[in-house]
Design a protein around this motif. Structure first.
Motif, PDB file in Angstrom:
ATOM      1  N   THR A 149       0.670  -1.624  -0.170  1.00 14.35           N
ATOM      2  CA  THR A 149      -0.090  -0.511   0.102  1.00 14.35           C
ATOM      3  C   THR A 149       1.333   1.115   0.300  1.00 14.35           C
ATOM      4  O   THR A 149       2.066   1.243   0.910  1.00 14.35           O
ATOM      5  N   PRO A 150       0.512   2.477  -0.264  1.00 20.33           N
ATOM      6  CA  PRO A 150       1.301   3.659  -0.847  1.00 20.33           C
ATOM      7  C   PRO A 150       1.915   3.856   0.275  1.00 20.33           C
ATOM      8  O   PRO A 150       1.439   3.926   1.420  1.00 20.33           O
ATOM      9  N   ASN A 151       3.018   4.219   0.334  1.00 20.68           N
ATOM     10  CA  ASN A 151       3.780   4.700   1.949  1.00 20.68           C
ATOM     11  C   ASN A 151       4.085   3.886   3.229  1.00 20.68           C
ATOM     12  O   ASN A 151       4.920   4.547   4.109  1.00 20.68           O
ATOM     13  N   ALA A 152       4.340   2.508   2.662  1.00 16.88           N
ATOM     14  CA  ALA A 152       4.280   1.345   3.818  1.00 16.88           C
ATOM     15  C   ALA A 152       5.651   1.078   4.171  1.00 16.88           C
ATOM     16  O   ALA A 152       5.988   0.892   5.232  1.00 16.88           O
ATOM     17  N   SER A 153       6.509   1.627   2.943  1.00 23.04           N
ATOM     18  CA  SER A 153       8.025   0.768   2.795  1.00 23.04           C
ATOM     19  C   SER A 153       8.751   2.125   3.920  1.00 23.04           C
ATOM     20  O   SER A 153       9.392   1.758   4.560  1.00 23.04           O
ATOM     21  N   LYS A 154       7.814   3.701   3.452  1.00 24.64           N
ATOM     22  CA  LYS A 154       8.532   4.294   3.854  1.00 24.64           C
ATOM     23  C   LYS A 154       8.492   4.760   5.490  1.00 24.64           C
ATOM     24  O   LYS A 154       9.195   4.919   6.379  1.00 24.64           O
ATOM     25  N   VAL A 155       7.161   4.232   5.829  1.00 27.75           N
ATOM     26  CA  VAL A 155       6.546   3.922   7.385  1.00 27.75           C
ATOM     27  C   VAL A 155       7.195   3.382   8.553  1.00 27.75           C
ATOM     28  O   VAL A 155       7.835   3.440   8.897  1.00 27.75           O
ATOM     29  N   ALA A 156       7.511   1.857   7.512  1.00 22.10           N
ATOM     30  CA  ALA A 156       8.334   1.188   7.617  1.00 22.10           C
ATOM     31  C   ALA A 156      10.144   1.670   8.497  1.00 22.10           C
ATOM     32  O   ALA A 156      10.468   1.319   9.184  1.00 22.10           O
ATOM     33  N   LEU A 157      10.416   2.044   6.739  1.00 16.14           N
ATOM     34  CA  LEU A 157      11.769   2.890   7.024  1.00 16.14           C
ATOM     35  C   LEU A 157      12.079   4.237   8.447  1.00 16.14           C
ATOM     36  O   LEU A 157      12.871   4.059   9.501  1.00 16.14           O
ATOM     37  N   LEU A 158      10.702   4.874   8.284  1.00 15.42           N
ATOM     38  CA  LEU A 158      11.169   5.470   9.910  1.00 15.42           C
ATOM     39  C   LEU A 158      10.606   4.764  10.951  1.00 15.42           C
ATOM     40  O   LEU A 158      10.987   5.675  11.693  1.00 15.42           O
ATOM     41  N   TYR A 159      10.189   4.315  10.842  1.00 16.95           N
ATOM     42  CA  TYR A 159       9.804   3.929  12.423  1.00 16.95           C
ATOM     43  C   TYR A 159      11.233   2.775  12.553  1.00 16.95           C
ATOM     44  O   TYR A 159      11.601   3.618  13.848  1.00 16.95           O
ATOM     45  N   LEU A 164      15.668   2.783  16.448  1.00 15.76           N
ATOM     46  CA  LEU A 164      17.342   2.494  16.066  1.00 15.76           C
ATOM     47  C   LEU A 164      17.951   3.592  16.680  1.00 15.76           C
ATOM     48  O   LEU A 164      18.637   4.477  18.189  1.00 15.76           O
ATOM     49  N   GLY A 165      17.279   5.035  16.269  1.00 16.68           N
ATOM     50  CA  GLY A 165      18.144   6.560  17.379  1.00 16.68           C
ATOM     51  C   GLY A 165      16.955   6.850  18.510  1.00 16.68           C
ATOM     52  O   GLY A 165      18.314   7.068  19.444  1.00 16.68           O
ATOM     53  N   LYS A 166      16.619   6.621  19.153  1.00 17.51           N
ATOM     54  CA  LYS A 166      16.094   6.132  21.076  1.00 17.51           C
ATOM     55  C   LYS A 166      17.231   5.724  21.296  1.00 17.51           C
ATOM     56  O   LYS A 166      17.752   5.418  22.502  1.00 17.51           O
ATOM     57  N   ALA A 167      18.591   3.940  20.571  1.00 20.35           N
ATOM     58  CA  ALA A 167      18.809   3.240  21.122  1.00 20.35           C
ATOM     59  C   ALA A 167      20.358   4.337  20.627  1.00 20.35           C
ATOM     60  O   ALA A 167      21.390   3.802  21.389  1.00 20.35           O
ATOM     61  N   GLY A 168      20.778   5.470  20.282  1.00 17.45           N
ATOM     62  CA  GLY A 168      22.067   5.829  20.344  1.00 17.45           C
ATOM     63  C   GLY A 168      22.295   6.189  18.680  1.00 17.45           C
ATOM     64  O   GLY A 168      23.281   7.039  18.655  1.00 17.45           O
ATOM     65  N   CYS A 169      22.085   4.954  17.637  1.00 17.15           N
ATOM     66  CA  CYS A 169      22.232   4.870  16.840  1.00 17.15           C
ATOM     67  C   CYS A 169      22.215   6.464  15.836  1.00 17.15           C
ATOM     68  O   CYS A 169      21.266   6.537  16.217  1.00 17.15           O
ATOM     69  N   ASP A 170      22.930   6.307  14.853  1.00 17.33           N
ATOM     70  CA  ASP A 170      22.823   7.756  13.955  1.00 17.33           C
ATOM     71  C   ASP A 170      22.246   7.325  12.492  1.00 17.33           C
ATOM     72  O   ASP A 170      22.596   8.601  11.733  1.00 17.33           O
ATOM     73  N   TRP A 171      22.687   6.344  12.151  1.00 19.24           N
ATOM     74  CA  TRP A 171      22.705   5.849  10.809  1.00 19.24           C
ATOM     75  C   TRP A 171      22.505   4.327  10.412  1.00 19.24           C
ATOM     76  O   TRP A 171      22.475   3.283  11.318  1.00 19.24           O
ATOM     77  N   ILE A 172      22.085   4.637   9.454  1.00 26.74           N
ATOM     78  CA  ILE A 172      21.948   2.662   8.414  1.00 26.74           C
ATOM     79  C   ILE A 172      22.445   2.680   7.321  1.00 26.74           C
ATOM     80  O   ILE A 172      23.025   3.244   6.510  1.00 26.74           O
ATOM     81  N   ASP A 173      23.186   1.362   7.276  1.00 24.69           N
ATOM     82  CA  ASP A 173      23.288   0.967   6.333  1.00 24.69           C
ATOM     83  C   ASP A 173      22.786   0.462   5.144  1.00 24.69           C
ATOM     84  O   ASP A 173      21.659  -0.462   5.460  1.00 24.69           O
ATOM     85  N   ILE A 174      22.851   1.119   4.206  1.00 25.47           N
ATOM     86  CA  ILE A 174      21.558   0.256   3.295  1.00 25.47           C
ATOM     87  C   ILE A 174      22.539   0.363   1.795  1.00 25.47           C
ATOM     88  O   ILE A 174      21.219  -0.037   0.434  1.00 25.47           O
ATOM     89  N   GLN A 175      23.472  -0.059   1.738  1.00 25.98           N
ATOM     90  CA  GLN A 175      24.395  -0.977   0.666  1.00 25.98           C
ATOM     91  C   GLN A 175      24.749  -0.431  -0.604  1.00 25.98           C
ATOM     92  O   GLN A 175      25.844   0.557  -0.805  1.00 25.98           O
ATOM     93  N   VAL A 176      22.866   0.249  -1.336  1.00 27.99           N
ATOM     94  CA  VAL A 176      22.841   0.440  -2.546  1.00 27.99           C
ATOM     95  C   VAL A 176      22.658   1.800  -2.461  1.00 27.99           C
ATOM     96  O   VAL A 176      21.484   1.615  -2.206  1.00 27.99           O
ATOM     97  N   LEU A 206      26.217   0.101  21.155  1.00 22.91           N
ATOM     98  CA  LEU A 206      25.219   0.125  21.664  1.00 22.91           C
ATOM     99  C   LEU A 206      24.292  -1.574  21.562  1.00 22.91           C
ATOM    100  O   LEU A 206      24.363  -2.017  21.030  1.00 22.91           O
ATOM    101  N   ARG A 207      23.153  -0.835  21.712  1.00 19.15           N
ATOM    102  CA  ARG A 207      21.584  -2.493  21.613  1.00 19.15           C
ATOM    103  C   ARG A 207      20.715  -2.385  21.629  1.00 19.15           C
ATOM    104  O   ARG A 207      19.418  -2.054  22.573  1.00 19.15           O
ATOM    105  N   PRO A 208      19.968  -1.392  20.080  1.00 19.06           N
ATOM    106  CA  PRO A 208      19.544  -1.497  19.813  1.00 19.06           C
ATOM    107  C   PRO A 208      17.646  -2.222  20.149  1.00 19.06           C
ATOM    108  O   PRO A 208      16.480  -2.105  19.882  1.00 19.06           O
ATOM    109  N   PHE A 209      18.176  -3.512  19.600  1.00 16.34           N
ATOM    110  CA  PHE A 209      17.180  -4.480  20.047  1.00 16.34           C
ATOM    111  C   PHE A 209      17.603  -5.413  21.029  1.00 16.34           C
ATOM    112  O   PHE A 209      18.250  -5.429  22.043  1.00 16.34           O
ATOM    113  N   LYS A 210      16.449  -5.666  22.361  1.00 17.68           N
ATOM    114  CA  LYS A 210      16.033  -6.447  23.166  1.00 17.68           C
ATOM    115  C   LYS A 210      16.348  -7.864  23.318  1.00 17.68           C
ATOM    116  O   LYS A 210      16.533  -8.485  21.620  1.00 17.68           O
ATOM    117  N   PRO A 211      17.206  -8.225  24.105  1.00 18.48           N
ATOM    118  CA  PRO A 211      17.902  -9.887  23.474  1.00 18.48           C
ATOM    119  C   PRO A 211      17.165 -11.067  24.086  1.00 18.48           C
ATOM    120  O   PRO A 211      15.845 -10.999  24.367  1.00 18.48           O
TER     121      PRO A 211
END
Length: 211
Positions: A149-159, A164-176, A206-211
């Motif tokens: 559905t429109p914008n669903a992937s953008k919603v996923a990415l921004l979420y 990640l930002g709440k855990a202190g991360c400030d970037w992600i690798d998107i490869q290409v 950094l530990r952005p995801f719970k174990p």
């Protein structure tokens, strides 16, 4: 993806979790190529990343996101997300690089706590978008995303960015780099710049995801 022989740093090997984790620690990822019998491993000379401080959202997108009825979860449907990423057709692409072997490997990585997903659900509870990737020592490598559905992937990415930002991360690798990511503010680093940034991130604990 436009293939440059210098982007490939290894061939062969297995997709066992210990191999994948060590590869991602070094900024290397597997990317099967049709017609090639051995598995190539990439660390591109030019690497695209999404720096959170550079993200740009158009007014129209901001407006759409404010009123969207879509909701997101984390790691509540990893298998479904990677399966949809493999199935959903993409403009300009014939088939998918997400082979059954690769899919099984990342599903196991998810069970071990190294691969993660964001799921996007509509008001009826149907999965309409998502993104998945690998997180090793605070470094997140986004692998693929899809939308029904429109914008669903953008919603996923921004979420994901917010999570990640709440855990202190400030970037992600998107490869290409892609036009979509470039419009959001993604930038390209040299291999040396990328590996230096990866090394810095790995020292931050950094530990952005719970174990």
């Amino acid at each position: 993806m436009s293939i440059d022989a210098d982007d490939i740093v290894a061939v062969g090997g297995s997709l066992e979790p210990r191999v994948l984790v060590e590869a991602y620690r070094r900024g290397v990822f597997p990317w099967p190529i049709d017609g090639l019998d051995v598995l190539p491993w990439f660390c591109p000379k030019e690497r695209a990343i999404l720096d959170f401080s550079r993200i740009h959202l158009s007014r129209s997108l901001r407006r759409e996101l404010r009123k969207t009825p879509l909701r997101c979860t984390v790691d509540q449907g990893f298998d479904a997300v990677i399966e949809r990423c493999a199935e959903v057709p993409r403009p300009g692409q014939d088939g998918t690089w997400i082979t059954p072997e690769l899919m099984d490997a990342y599903k196991e990585m998810n069970r071990l706590g190294f691969a993660h997903s964001v799921e996007v659900w509509d008001e009826a509870g149907a999965l309409v978008g998502g993104i998945y990737g690998v997180c090793v020592e605070g470094y997140f490598s986004a692998e693929s995303m899809f939308h029904l559905t429109p914008n669903a992937s953008k919603v996923a990415l921004l979420y994901l960015v917010d999570h990640l930002g709440k855990a202190g991360c400030d970037w992600i690798d998107i490869q290409v780099m892609t036009p979509h990511m470039k419009a959001l503010g993604a930038i390209v680093l040299t291999r040396k710049q990328f590996l230096e940034r990866l090394a810095r991130t790995r020292t931050m604990g950094l530990r952005p995801f719970k174990p």
